[in-house]
Scaffold this active site. Structure first.
Site, PDB file in Angstrom:
ATOM      1  N   TYR A 176      -0.544  12.419 -40.620  1.00 26.36           N
ATOM      2  CA  TYR A 176      -1.804  13.088 -40.315  1.00 26.36           C
ATOM      3  C   TYR A 176      -2.997  12.265 -40.778  1.00 26.36           C
ATOM      4  O   TYR A 176      -4.000  12.135 -40.065  1.00 26.36           O
ATOM      5  CB  TYR A 176      -1.810  14.465 -40.980  1.00 26.36           C
ATOM      6  CG  TYR A 176      -3.021  15.308 -40.674  1.00 26.36           C
ATOM      7  CD1 TYR A 176      -3.358  15.626 -39.365  1.00 26.36           C
ATOM      8  CD2 TYR A 176      -3.823  15.802 -41.698  1.00 26.36           C
ATOM      9  CE1 TYR A 176      -4.459  16.421 -39.087  1.00 26.36           C
ATOM     10  CE2 TYR A 176      -4.920  16.600 -41.436  1.00 26.36           C
ATOM     11  CZ  TYR A 176      -5.236  16.909 -40.125  1.00 26.36           C
ATOM     12  OH  TYR A 176      -6.332  17.692 -39.846  1.00 26.36           O
ATOM     13  N   LYS A 218      -5.979  10.862 -38.289  1.00 25.68           N
ATOM     14  CA  LYS A 218      -7.400  11.189 -38.410  1.00 25.68           C
ATOM     15  C   LYS A 218      -8.232   9.958 -38.763  1.00 25.68           C
ATOM     16  O   LYS A 218      -9.401   9.862 -38.351  1.00 25.68           O
ATOM     17  CB  LYS A 218      -7.587  12.296 -39.447  1.00 25.68           C
ATOM     18  CG  LYS A 218      -7.059  13.650 -38.978  1.00 25.68           C
ATOM     19  CD  LYS A 218      -7.678  14.090 -37.655  1.00 25.68           C
ATOM     20  CE  LYS A 218      -7.327  15.529 -37.319  1.00 25.68           C
ATOM     21  NZ  LYS A 218      -7.895  15.973 -36.021  1.00 25.68           N
TER      22      LYS A 218
END
Length: 257
Positions: A161, A165
């Site tokens: 993750y 991002k």
């Protein structure tokens, strides 16, 4: 002297918001409508976006609900086409759809790692590519990508993750150069936000630890991110592009345990 409040108005604007059925996406859609925009709402669950569309219609603004998966490029084409045809133009875009949970790098394979990267980056890239020409035709536009503080924290169990991002942040910076001056592109890094997605993981002990680690002494609400998105989409931010805005209660290091 220019009046201040009109700088935050979205009168005459038309926005696309992905992940608009719940949480941050819903809050952004409602805030934009309250500021004067008409809104195209995209999410996978029809009932969710239908409900938000009804809320916006009750304000006297136009809204269309477009159910579909942003991971499907054909669904993105339908979203852009319907927005242009039914709302007349496209000037704003909030790329909110995305997300992922913690991962164990000793167990996560290539396919799942790739899925997290693609889910958080590819739809944003494609929607900007598809919407930007319409924004230029309308005289200009603005994009807000919803990223995460995971992009800048070094912490265990967030390699997938966090990498996704971080990629979205760099995509934001680079595409801002490509599409300037007609389209501004910025991103927001939310900290810990009280959403339905967070609730199942928020034990009383974990919530207290998060509060103890947050200088502002409280967790964020979806409306906090919506307010920042409204600023970045509005004329008040006309000279801001390629920037990443942290909205995180002052947290500068991981506080998730």
């Amino acid at each position: 002297m220019t009046a201040v409040l009109p700088l935050f108005s979205l009168d005459g604007q038309v926005a696309i918001v992905t992940g608009a059925g719940k949480g941050i996406g819903r809050a952004c859609a409602l805030a934009f409508a309250r500021a004067g925009a008409d809104v195209a709402l995209a999410a996978r669950t029809s009932s969710d976006v239908d409900a938000v569309a009804a809320e916006i219609a009750a304000m006297g603004r136009r809204a269309i609900a477009v159910a579909g998966d942003v991971a499907d490029e054909a669904a993105l084409d339908r979203l852009v086409a319907r927005t242009r045809e039914e709302l007349g133009r496209i000037t704003l875009l909030v790329n909110n759809a995305g997300g992922a949970g913690p991962n164990d790098p000793r167990r996560m394979g290539a396919a799942e790692f790739s899925r997290v990267l693609c889910w958080n980056v590819q739809p944003a890239y494609l929607l900007i590519q598809k919407a930007a020409p319409h924004m230029r035709d309308a005289g200009g536009g603005a994009v807000v990508n919803i990223s995460s503080t995971a992009a800048r924290y070094a912490q265990k169990h967030f390699s997938a993750y966090g990498a996704a991002k971080a990629a979205l942040n760099q995509l934001t910076r680079n595409l801002a150069q490509d599409y300037a001056p007609h389209v501004r592109i910025n991103a927001i890094e939310p900290g810990t936000i009280m959403t339905d997605a967070l609730a199942p993981f928020l034990t009383p002990e974990r919530k207290q630890a998060l509060l103890d680690g947050t200088p502002m002494g409280c967790l964020g609400q979806p409306e906090d991110i919506a307010a920042a998105a409204l600023f970045l989409a509005s004329p008040a931010a006309r000279w801001i592009t390629g920037k990443i805005l942290g909205v995180d209660g002052g947290v500068e290091a991981p506080n998730w345990r």
